[in-house]
Design a protein around this motif. Structure first.
Motif, PDB file in Angstrom:
ATOM      1  N   HIS A   1      -4.201  12.289  -0.679  1.00 59.47           N
ATOM      2  CA  HIS A   1      -4.464  12.776  -2.028  1.00 59.47           C
ATOM      3  C   HIS A   1      -5.420  13.954  -2.049  1.00 59.47           C
ATOM      4  O   HIS A   1      -5.428  14.740  -2.991  1.00 59.47           O
ATOM      5  CB  HIS A   1      -5.036  11.638  -2.896  1.00 59.47           C
ATOM      6  N   ILE A   2      -6.278  14.044  -1.021  1.00 57.83           N
ATOM      7  CA  ILE A   2      -7.293  15.105  -1.068  1.00 57.83           C
ATOM      8  C   ILE A   2      -6.978  16.298  -0.171  1.00 57.83           C
ATOM      9  O   ILE A   2      -7.676  17.294  -0.204  1.00 57.83           O
ATOM     10  CB  ILE A   2      -8.702  14.562  -0.722  1.00 57.83           C
TER      11      ILE A   2
ATOM     12  N   LEU B   1      -5.210  12.551   9.480  1.00 57.49           N
ATOM     13  CA  LEU B   1      -4.171  11.731   8.862  1.00 57.49           C
ATOM     14  C   LEU B   1      -3.299  11.066   9.931  1.00 57.49           C
ATOM     15  O   LEU B   1      -3.032   9.859   9.892  1.00 57.49           O
ATOM     16  CB  LEU B   1      -3.320  12.626   7.969  1.00 57.49           C
TER      17      LEU B   1
ATOM     18  N   SER C   1      -7.391   1.471   7.738  1.00 57.70           N
ATOM     19  CA  SER C   1      -7.070   2.779   8.309  1.00 57.70           C
ATOM     20  C   SER C   1      -5.870   3.395   7.576  1.00 57.70           C
ATOM     21  O   SER C   1      -5.853   4.588   7.252  1.00 57.70           O
ATOM     22  CB  SER C   1      -6.765   2.597   9.789  1.00 57.70           C
TER      23      SER C   1
ATOM     24  N   ILE D   1       0.845  -1.206   0.000  1.00 55.05           N
ATOM     25  CA  ILE D   1       0.000   0.000   0.000  1.00 55.05           C
ATOM     26  C   ILE D   1       0.878   1.252   0.000  1.00 55.05           C
ATOM     27  O   ILE D   1       0.628   2.221  -0.699  1.00 55.05           O
ATOM     28  CB  ILE D   1      -0.938   0.011   1.235  1.00 55.05           C
ATOM     29  N   SER D   2       1.909   1.202   0.799  1.00 57.09           N
ATOM     30  CA  SER D   2       2.717   2.411   0.979  1.00 57.09           C
ATOM     31  C   SER D   2       3.898   2.502   0.015  1.00 57.09           C
ATOM     32  O   SER D   2       4.618   3.497   0.018  1.00 57.09           O
ATOM     33  CB  SER D   2       3.241   2.454   2.415  1.00 57.09           C
TER      34      SER D   2
ATOM     35  N   LEU E   1      -4.987   2.649   4.538  1.00 55.47           N
ATOM     36  CA  LEU E   1      -5.461   2.967   3.192  1.00 55.47           C
ATOM     37  C   LEU E   1      -6.202   4.309   3.196  1.00 55.47           C
ATOM     38  O   LEU E   1      -6.027   5.138   2.297  1.00 55.47           O
ATOM     39  CB  LEU E   1      -6.400   1.851   2.709  1.00 55.47           C
ATOM     40  N   ALA E   2      -7.011   4.503   4.226  1.00 53.95           N
ATOM     41  CA  ALA E   2      -7.750   5.770   4.347  1.00 53.95           C
ATOM     42  C   ALA E   2      -6.773   6.938   4.487  1.00 53.95           C
ATOM     43  O   ALA E   2      -6.997   8.026   3.945  1.00 53.95           O
ATOM     44  CB  ALA E   2      -8.680   5.716   5.545  1.00 53.95           C
TER      45      ALA E   2
ATOM     46  N   GLU F   1      -3.865   7.071   3.142  1.00 48.47           N
ATOM     47  CA  GLU F   1      -3.312   7.348   1.817  1.00 48.47           C
ATOM     48  C   GLU F   1      -4.301   8.152   0.977  1.00 48.47           C
ATOM     49  O   GLU F   1      -3.931   9.124   0.309  1.00 48.47           O
ATOM     50  CB  GLU F   1      -2.939   6.058   1.096  1.00 48.47           C
ATOM     51  N   LEU F   2      -5.575   7.763   1.049  1.00 44.72           N
ATOM     52  CA  LEU F   2      -6.590   8.500   0.298  1.00 44.72           C
ATOM     53  C   LEU F   2      -6.656   9.949   0.752  1.00 44.72           C
ATOM     54  O   LEU F   2      -6.764  10.874  -0.052  1.00 44.72           O
ATOM     55  CB  LEU F   2      -7.965   7.831   0.473  1.00 44.72           C
ATOM     56  N   LEU F   3      -6.559  10.116   2.056  1.00 41.40           N
ATOM     57  CA  LEU F   3      -6.629  11.471   2.614  1.00 41.40           C
ATOM     58  C   LEU F   3      -5.463  12.326   2.123  1.00 41.40           C
ATOM     59  O   LEU F   3      -5.613  13.520   1.851  1.00 41.40           O
ATOM     60  CB  LEU F   3      -6.627  11.381   4.148  1.00 41.40           C
TER      61      LEU F   3
END
Lengths: 397, 82
Positions: free
Chosen positions: A193-194, A235, A184, A53-54, A186-187, A189-191
């Motif tokens: 990006h935004i 984050l 968590s 993931i990372s 993964l979330a 990582e998504l965060l």
């Protein structure tokens, strides 16, 4: 976007997971033989997923294994330090200094930049665990297994009377919890990006907290402050809570029931309640090893002022030490003395004093004075202000 | 003279904590886990003060954090008093 942050989260997971895998493989406490193979295999699979993931490289994976070996050796040194002679010969601050040197300062010096953040984050917990392990009178024979368990495996850092024995219950459902920890991450990582780059900056391009809004916070209005700070706090929370979930899940599979580390902290009803919910392991350590001895000391009692003064002295000491420990961590990470963490924690102690005075002076219980939602909202602002001030210092801005 | 038996002390601690934590009176008992209750340190210190007055002796706050439940706390305090 700072990819180092995700690597740091994965490395953090690795440093917390590998000792559990080792303990499951060699410990005498695994109920079923199959666990000695299955649990380490599961740990490694989870770790590989987190690494994927990372985007963690093989080189970093190897460094992580070496770091784990270092901490294993350090836990054996802590095992050597335990015993009545050391407890009686050395004052508590000296023992704490030894543990901090062994688990925090030395590894931070050995393991350089790419893995420095997770080594310091994990070393912080290990140092507190090791201190508890060394100073607490044992009720069972201590072997290298117990030092491995209580210093590296058990995430509860306050090794006190009620937990001096390795107590195994029947295996608990922990698999869902492990995947929750990965989700968590993964979330997080998504965060990443935004999160809006509120203040693009070349200067902090290689820094974990690049674009953190408080780099120039005086330019921000209230809304900008909230919009800028909250995602970073989220984050950070997702990263540390994810690691905690994975640890709790794996230990559950192994048959150990571990207290929750985070309990919806941002819904706290008052500033003191926040610390009952956020990183409870460290809060409990500070309560047990700093607050209680200071508040109950004869020196404080002889000064007069009653239980209120004793409470205030204990709280100041606990928050002051926590601030100093964060100053040490920031110093190890960025090579400079920054007293903002100390200021932040002492300011929070003042907030607790004010909240306590308010409760005492209020004519009826707090629920009757301030509606619960308003109290939670006010607490949220206190916490965001605290985090907003502390995070840049811990991020090197 | 105050009743300082383990039983009365358990009742006293349960009532005190229920009031301080704004819980219904019957929710706490001898086996209530002190750690799970998440008792604020200010409440711990206030309770320590009340218990010192009641038992007529100094009590270290660590006694509170060492005890697993209300019963163990009460038993520890009564044993220390003797």
């Amino acid at each position: 976007m700072p990819p180092e942050l995700l690597t740091a989260f994965a490395f953090n997971l690795g440093l917390r997971t590998l000792p559990i895998a080792l303990f499951a493989a060699v410990g005498r406490h695994s109920r079923r033989r199959s666990y000695r193979v299955a649990l380490p295999a599961l740990s490694l699979a989870l770790l590989a997923t987190a690494g994927a993931i990372s985007g963690t490289t093989a080189e970093l994976g190897a460094t992580m294994a070496i770091a784990c070996l270092y901490f294993l050796g350090a836990s054996l040194v802590a095992h050597g330090l335990r015993g009545r002679r050391v407890r009686e010969a050395l004052p508590a601050p000296v023992i704490l200094g030894l543990c901090l040197s062994l688990f925090l300062v030395l590894p931070a010096w050995v393991f350089k930049r790419s893995v420095l953040v997770p080594v310091v984050v994990v070393g912080f917990d290990y140092a507190l665990s090791a201190y508890s392990y060394v100073v607490t009178k044992p009720e069972q024979e201590r072997t290298w297994h117990t030092s491995l368990f209580f210093v590296l495996v058990d995430p509860v850092v306050a090794y006190r009377k009620r937990s001096v024995a390795i107590q195994r219950n029947s295996p608990r459902p922990g698999l869902a919890r492990c995947f929750g920890g990965l989700l968590s991450l993964l979330a997080a990582e998504l965060l990443l990006h935004i999160i809006p780059p509120t203040i693009p900056s070349e200067t902090f391009g290689s820094n974990l907290f690049a674009n953190y809004p408080l780099a120039d916070y005086l330019l921000l209005d209230y809304l900008g402050f909230l919009i800028g700070v909250c995602p970073w706090l989220a984050l950070h929370y997702l990263g540390v809570a994810g690691a905690a979930s994975l640890q709790i899940g794996l230990l559950g599979l192994l048959g150990f029931q571990v207290a929750e580390r985070f309990q919806r902290p941002y819904l706290a009803s008052d500033p003191a309640d926040f610390w009952q919910r956020y990183n409870r392991y460290v809060t409990d350590w500070l309560k047990y090893h700093v607050f209680a001895p200071v508040a109950g000391s004869r020196l404080i009692r002889s000064a007069g002022g009653g239980q209120g003064s004793a409470w205030w002295a204990g709280v100041s000491a606990a928050f002051g030490l926590n601030g100093l420990l964060h100053v040490l961590c920031a110093g190890l990470l960025f090579g400079r003395l920054d007293i903002r963490p100390l200021v932040a924690f002492l300011a929070y102690a003042l907030v607790l004093l004010a909240a306590d005075l308010f409760k005492r002076l209020a004519p009826s219980p707090r629920k009757g004075v301030v509606p619960q939602t308003a109290a939670s909202l006010a607490t949220f602002h206190v916490v965001v202000a605290f985090g907003g001030y502390l995070l840049p210092a811990m991020g090197g801005l | 003279m105050q009743d300082t038996s383990v039983h009365s002390l358990v009742d006293y601690i349960c009532n005190y904590l229920a009031t301080a934590l704004e819980l219904p009176p019957d929710t706490l008992g001898p086996n209530s886990d002190l750690e799970c209750l998440g008792i604020p340190s200010s409440v711990v210190m206030a309770l320590v003060g009340e218990l010192e007055d009641r038992l007529g002796m100094e009590i270290a706050p660590t006694a509170f954090f060492d005890a697993q439940d209300v019963l163990e706390l009460a038993q520890g305090l009564v044993a220390e008093r003797r």
